[in-house]
Design an enzyme around this catalytic site. Structure first.
Site, PDB file in Angstrom:
ATOM      1  N   GLU A  44      -0.069   2.399 -15.168  1.00  0.00           N
ATOM      2  CA  GLU A  44      -0.513   2.726 -13.814  1.00  0.00           C
ATOM      3  C   GLU A  44      -1.410   3.962 -13.852  1.00  0.00           C
ATOM      4  O   GLU A  44      -1.063   4.968 -14.487  1.00  0.00           O
ATOM      5  CB  GLU A  44       0.684   2.959 -12.904  1.00  0.00           C
ATOM      6  CG  GLU A  44       0.386   3.616 -11.558  1.00  0.00           C
ATOM      7  CD  GLU A  44      -0.652   2.870 -10.732  1.00  0.00           C
ATOM      8  OE1 GLU A  44      -1.477   3.535 -10.088  1.00  0.00           O
ATOM      9  OE2 GLU A  44      -0.657   1.622 -10.735  1.00  0.00           O
ATOM     10  N   ARG A 133       4.223  -1.443   3.387  1.00  0.00           N
ATOM     11  CA  ARG A 133       3.869  -1.608   1.975  1.00  0.00           C
ATOM     12  C   ARG A 133       4.646  -0.653   1.072  1.00  0.00           C
ATOM     13  O   ARG A 133       5.155  -1.051   0.016  1.00  0.00           O
ATOM     14  CB  ARG A 133       2.362  -1.395   1.777  1.00  0.00           C
ATOM     15  CG  ARG A 133       1.512  -2.556   2.215  1.00  0.00           C
ATOM     16  CD  ARG A 133       0.041  -2.267   1.985  1.00  0.00           C
ATOM     17  NE  ARG A 133      -0.778  -3.410   2.334  1.00  0.00           N
ATOM     18  CZ  ARG A 133      -1.151  -4.364   1.490  1.00  0.00           C
ATOM     19  NH1 ARG A 133      -0.759  -4.308   0.232  1.00  0.00           N
ATOM     20  NH2 ARG A 133      -1.898  -5.356   1.888  1.00  0.00           N
ATOM     21  N   ARG A 216      -7.468   0.999  10.686  1.00  0.00           N
ATOM     22  CA  ARG A 216      -6.045   0.744  10.502  1.00  0.00           C
ATOM     23  C   ARG A 216      -5.257   1.983  10.890  1.00  0.00           C
ATOM     24  O   ARG A 216      -5.665   3.116  10.610  1.00  0.00           O
ATOM     25  CB  ARG A 216      -5.741   0.379   9.043  1.00  0.00           C
ATOM     26  CG  ARG A 216      -6.495  -0.822   8.565  1.00  0.00           C
ATOM     27  CD  ARG A 216      -6.126  -1.227   7.162  1.00  0.00           C
ATOM     28  NE  ARG A 216      -4.749  -1.700   7.098  1.00  0.00           N
ATOM     29  CZ  ARG A 216      -4.277  -2.440   6.106  1.00  0.00           C
ATOM     30  NH1 ARG A 216      -5.047  -2.771   5.091  1.00  0.00           N
ATOM     31  NH2 ARG A 216      -3.024  -2.840   6.114  1.00  0.00           N
ATOM     32  N   ASP A 328      -5.822  -9.390  -6.683  1.00  0.00           N
ATOM     33  CA  ASP A 328      -7.127  -9.059  -6.123  1.00  0.00           C
ATOM     34  C   ASP A 328      -8.220  -8.935  -7.173  1.00  0.00           C
ATOM     35  O   ASP A 328      -9.393  -9.138  -6.866  1.00  0.00           O
ATOM     36  CB  ASP A 328      -7.046  -7.753  -5.330  1.00  0.00           C
ATOM     37  CG  ASP A 328      -6.515  -7.949  -3.923  1.00  0.00           C
ATOM     38  OD1 ASP A 328      -6.295  -9.110  -3.535  1.00  0.00           O
ATOM     39  OD2 ASP A 328      -6.314  -6.942  -3.222  1.00  0.00           O
ATOM     40  N   ALA A 341      -1.786 -10.516  -0.460  1.00  0.00           N
ATOM     41  CA  ALA A 341      -0.650 -10.037  -1.240  1.00  0.00           C
ATOM     42  C   ALA A 341       0.247 -11.186  -1.655  1.00  0.00           C
ATOM     43  O   ALA A 341       0.795 -11.219  -2.763  1.00  0.00           O
ATOM     44  CB  ALA A 341       0.136  -8.999  -0.438  1.00  0.00           C
TER      45      ALA A 341
END
Length: 447
Positions: A44, A133, A216, A328, A341
């Site tokens: 990551e 999320r 958003r 994605d 997702a």
């Protein structure tokens, strides 16, 4: 490659990217694969797991895919998913569409509805739909073995290159380190480095601005109810000229998630696809909309502005049994069907099950698994990209031969999710597994 090239050491799989797709794949491998055969490790780029954005909706197919990844993932999802009070029909949650009445500028003629009048309602069998999320990601992390860092996950590892070699793959990182593995699976999003390596950085494989952006943000549910009434408790899509809104509760009904889309000729923020916005900017973009919508948008706190990009159809999601793309980075789509997702979790379910079919650490079996994954997943996910972009046009009265015709919009909407929602995920996985075990000459692209 064949069985003679098998090694006694486990096949090392590098998962690049720790979002929903990458973590779903890691959980799927841990659930389905023999650790003496497959050894995954997730890299990551950030210092910790994190997700940008607020609410995310999972359609019935995505929920079934969670079960296929790991039943514990499904159980965790049902614990945290929104079950806010809302209108129901026969126990099924309501997905309501209404219309924002904007200034009629001569393009109309078929319009008879007033602001926020009902257009149609769509039902599905997913009793648990929305989550935050970050909360969902936390639940996924909690499913990893204790002390996973070092053994399963490395942070601050931004992948800068992937070099395919005869006997494996080398992943290079920004901190100067590298890892020699048997395969790399890119889960690193729409700006994927791994995709650029697989497709040689070809311009036709790069993200494209779709002509829309979105604001958003979140609003306390009690404030939203004062403006919208009971409509704030349902998932609702509000359609309008050159824009549309999605609203739905998250945080177990305490917060309303708002996504407000607008059409635009270009994106003037360079390589930054998410930029801060002001409430005044939002209100200016929606100044011709109905009063309830403007009052709702005025409640936003620290909204963000998101450019809407998607990917052109890729010819393949795999290369040489050494590199694969998931989520994605393979098929980024606009969010107009709420399935991005969920498709990443479907990818993880299929690929995890395929890797679980490998019984000896033979690199040749990776080729079979990757080719079967690509063959089964590519058509479905590329369809999502094209249909999602067209739905954005439909919602904003820009779809050819439909425009703002309420009846035609209703007819298109009530059918548009069937092919997404109705997937039998277990059968989908079995199809891929069957293909993997076909003779090499039968598996398209097998080398």
């Amino acid at each position: 490659m064949g069985d003679a090239g098998a090694t006694q050491k486990p096949l090392k799989i590098a998962i690049v990217g720790g979002g929903i797709g990458g973590l779903s794949l890691l959980l799927g491998i841990l659930n389905h694969c023999d650790p003496t055969v497959i050894q995954p490790h997730l890299y990551e780029a950030a210092y910790a797991f994190s997700e940008i954005g607020a609410g995310v909706g999972f359609l019935p197919n995505a929920v079934r895919a969670m079960r296929a990844v790991d039943p514990k993932l499904y159980e965790a999802y049902t614990r945290i998913a929104d079950e806010a009070p809302r209108a129901t029909v026969n126990g099924q949650k309501k997905f309501e569409f209404s219309r924002a009445m904007m200034g009629m500028d001569g393009r109309g003629g078929t319009n008879t509805l007033k602001a926020l009048d009902h257009i149609c309602t769509i039902y599905n069998d997913n009793r648990y739909r929305h989550v935050h999320r970050a909360v969902f990601l936390d639940e996924m992390i909690n499913l990893l073995p204790n002390g996973f860092e070092g053994g399963l996950v490395s942070f601050n590892k931004r992948c800068t290159d992937v070099k395919i070699q005869e006997d494996g793959v080398t992943a290079l990182f920004a901190d100067g380190t590298s890892e020699n593995v048997d395969a790399v699976i890119g889960c690193d999003g729409v700006k994927s480095l791994v995709r650029n390596v697989l497709h040689g950085g070809q311009e036709q494989c790069e993200p494209q601005f779709t002509g829309k952006y979105a604001y958003r943000g979140l609003v306390p549910i009690e404030d939203a109810v004062k403006v919208l009434g009971e409509k704030a408790l349902n998932q609702m899509m509000t359609l309008g000229y050159g824009g549309h809104l999605i609203t739905f509760p998250v945080d177990r009904g305490q917060t309303l998630n708002i996504v407000a889309f607008r059409s635009a000729s270009d994106w003037n923020h360079g390589s930054s696809w998410v930029v801060p916005a002001t409430v005044d900017e939002v209100l200016e973009d929606f100044k011709e909309w109905s009063e309830p919508i403007k009052k709702l948008l005025a409640l936003l706190q620290k909204p963000d502005k998101w450019g809407q990009f998607d990917l052109p159809p890729l010819k393949t999601y795999v290369k040489d049994g050494r590199v694969a793309l998931l989520g994605d980075c393979a098929h980024a789509a606009t969010p107009h069907q709420g399935a991005g997702a969920g498709m990443a979790i479907e990818d993880a379910a299929v690929l995890g099950r395929l890797l679980g079919e490998i019984t000896t650490p033979d690199p040749a079996q990776l080729i079979r698994a990757f080719v079967a994954y690509d063959t089964v997943r590519r058509e479905r996910t590329r369809k999502l990209v094209t249909t999602s972009r067209s739905r954005g046009l439909l919602y904003e009265f820009q779809f050819p031969d439909i425009g703002d015709n309420d009846v035609m919009i209703r007819d298109a909407m009530v059918r548009q999710w069937d092919w997404i929602w109705d997937l039998d995920v277990d059968a989908h996985c079995r199809e891929a597994i069957s293909l993997m075990h076909q003779p090499p000459s039968v598996v398209n692209g097998f080398q």
